[in-house]
Motif scaffolding. Structure first.
Motif, mmCIF file in Angstrom:
data_model
loop_
_atom_site.group_PDB
_atom_site.id
_atom_site.type_symbol
_atom_site.label_atom_id
_atom_site.label_comp_id
_atom_site.label_asym_id
_atom_site.label_seq_id
_atom_site.Cartn_x
_atom_site.Cartn_y
_atom_site.Cartn_z
ATOM 1 N N SER A 188 99.978 76.611 72.162
ATOM 2 C CA SER A 188 100.302 77.308 70.917
ATOM 3 C C SER A 188 100.114 78.806 71.067
ATOM 4 C CB SER A 188 99.416 76.790 69.784
ATOM 5 O OG SER A 188 98.142 77.367 69.873
ATOM 6 N N GLY A 189 100.944 79.534 70.415
ATOM 7 C CA GLY A 189 100.810 80.986 70.417
ATOM 8 C C GLY A 189 102.169 81.659 70.473
ATOM 9 N N GLU A 191 102.825 84.438 71.560
ATOM 10 C CA GLU A 191 102.980 85.275 72.753
ATOM 11 C C GLU A 191 103.482 84.480 73.958
ATOM 12 O OE1 GLU A 191 100.331 83.875 71.630
ATOM 13 O OE2 GLU A 191 98.586 83.928 72.945
ATOM 14 N N ASP A 231 102.668 80.360 65.918
ATOM 15 C CA ASP A 231 101.502 80.640 65.074
ATOM 16 C C ASP A 231 101.916 80.639 63.611
ATOM 17 O OD1 ASP A 231 99.540 80.843 67.089
ATOM 18 O OD2 ASP A 231 100.226 82.862 67.583
ATOM 19 N N ALA A 255 94.606 78.650 69.340
ATOM 20 C CA ALA A 255 94.633 78.613 67.870
ATOM 21 C C ALA A 255 93.541 77.749 67.232
ATOM 22 C CB ALA A 255 96.023 78.159 67.383
ATOM 23 N N ASP A 262 94.821 81.360 63.878
ATOM 24 C CA ASP A 262 94.264 80.109 64.409
ATOM 25 C C ASP A 262 94.316 79.035 63.314
ATOM 26 O OD1 ASP A 262 93.914 81.423 66.759
ATOM 27 O OD2 ASP A 262 91.804 81.868 66.433
HETATM 28 MG MG MG Z 1 96.659 82.001 69.914
#
Ligand code: MG
Ligand code: AMP
Length: 406
Positions: A188-189, A191, A231, A255, A262
């Protein structure tokens, strides 16, 4: 609603994972023997027959009566042949011997086998060279390995090649096995970018997915990688609830900390149950564990070293517990090559290279890299050293627990 336990001691958190896993042990399935390698046995197995099943020869040679052997050379009459295969029902009378091969059933009357190399054959006479041969030599006795009815394989044990082969030797064509958990893996993320795609400024490649997939596969599972989670709380919610109704384990990474993005702890708290959040460990402190729909959910922090430390200790415990594995994994220890100090109370995991020195002693050379983002130091190492809770001042030569991963 009571708030979930948080900031747990490492051992207390591990005990919760084990308890929850054991109480959700997966069902038993009967599998063909060739499919049972590396799996966990679901029920005790008692030997349906003895091993060896009958007295047989351990060598190629001649079966005879020990009482017929004299101090010097002895010549006996060759009365027939019994090769490995179907028993011919032959018998050896006094003064006789029978040609026999390894694994062939012992003929009635014979109690000893003299090896071929200590004999001379001349027509139907066989002369045995002088030399003491103890009675019963080269005979494998029925039941000397396993007696019929004996408990030979225990429920909860790992089916190694030797154990599967033991089951085969007793004629078992299938075994009761605990179903292997299905696992959904999420990174997850916002970026994160797939390897192979171009990076925009601020983005990084998703490395944890391969890390987790590899660790799970090495533990005998067939994990499924889901599309990366953005996110975004709604999309996190939809994806996790979707996976949780179809998989036994949902593992996420990233997260789970206290940042604005998160979202996983809140989704778990709202739609499932949080068993704990945050453990006194370094790295890996924000670890989250809960249940959602039919799945156990393990939320690992995003830093690669945290993924390692939390998967090796908690992920494995979950996988083992769900499969009812009761045989402990080998706890390995090694001598520190260099001193290690820490002031904080948390359990710490340090990358290290474990090797066996010239004296046969297992030694652990801690990697000086600090920072749980430094994946290269993980790749250069092959183990995590476990530094116990509380401030520690460990000198070179002290013995520490190590978790080997390569
Ligand atoms: Mg993250
Ligand atoms: P988070 O736990 O989401 O705050 O992430 C902690 C750190 O780990 C951040 O620097 C993330 O960019 C990094 N990270 C999270 N997930 C991954 C991943 N799948 N691959 C590589 N780095 C990650």
């Amino acid at each position: 609603m009571t708030s979930p336990p948080t900031g747990l001691r490492f051992d207390d958190a591990l005990a919760i994972v084990r308890d929850v896993a054991v109480s959700h042990r997966l069902e038993t399935e009967t599998l063909a023997l060739s499919r049972t390698h590396g799996r966990i046995l679901a029920a005790d197995v008692h030997a349906p027959l003895s091993l060896p099943p009958f007295d047989n020869s351990a060598m190629d040679g001649f079966a005879l009566r020990h009482a017929d052997l004299q101090d010097g050379e002895t010549t006996l009459q060759l009365a027939g042949e019994q090769f490995a295969g179907r028993a011919l029902g032959l018998a050896v009378a006094p003064g006789q011997c029978l040609r026999i091969t390894t694994g062939a059933p012992m003929p009635a009357g014979a109690d000893t086998v003299v090896i071929k190399e200590n004999s001379r054959v001349d027509g139907d006479l066989v002369t045995f060279v002088a030399g003491a041969v103890p009675p019963g030599s080269n005979v494998r006795r029925a039941g000397e390995d396993v007696a019929a009815g004996e408990l030979v394989l225990r429920a909860g044990s790992l089916l190694t090649p030797a154990r599967v082969s033991l089951a085969a030797s007793m004629g078992l064509a299938s075994l009761p096995i605990v179903r292997r958990p299905t696992v959904a893996v999420f990174s997850s993320g916002d970026e994160l970018v797939e390897p192979g795609m171009a990076l925009a400024p601020g983005e990084i490649y998703d490395s944890n997915r391969e890390l987790l997939m590899g660790l799970l596969r090495a533990d005998g599972l067939e994990p499924t990688a889901w599309p990366r989670l953005p996110d975004d709380p709604k999309r996190v919610e939809i994806a996790l609830r979707d996976a949780a109704c179809a998989f036994d384990i949902v593992i996420t990474c990233g997260a789970v900390s206290a940042g604005e993005k998160d979202h996983i702890p809140a989704v778990l708290a709202q739609f499932g149950q949080t068993h704990f959040w945050k453990v006194k460990m370094k790295p890996g402190m924000p670890l989250l564990f809960g249940s959602l729909d039919q799945a156990r959910v393990l939320g690992l922090p995003g830093n690669p070293v945290s993924v390692f430390a939390t998967y090796l200790s908690f992920g494995r415990a979950l996988v083992d517990g769900l499969q009812g594995r009761s045989e402990a994994r080998l706890a390995e220890r090694a001598q520190l090559v260099a001193p290690v100090d820490k002031e904080h109370a948390r359990r710490e995991f340090i990358r290290a290279r474990v090797f066996c020195d010239d004296h046969g002693v297992l030694r652990a050379d801690p990697n000086p890299a600090t920072g749980s983002h430094r994946l290269r130091a993980v790749a250069d190492s092959n183990a995590l050293i476990v530094i116990p809770d509380g401030p520690q001042r460990l000198a070179a030569g002290e013995v520490v627990e190590v978790l080997r991963y390569a």
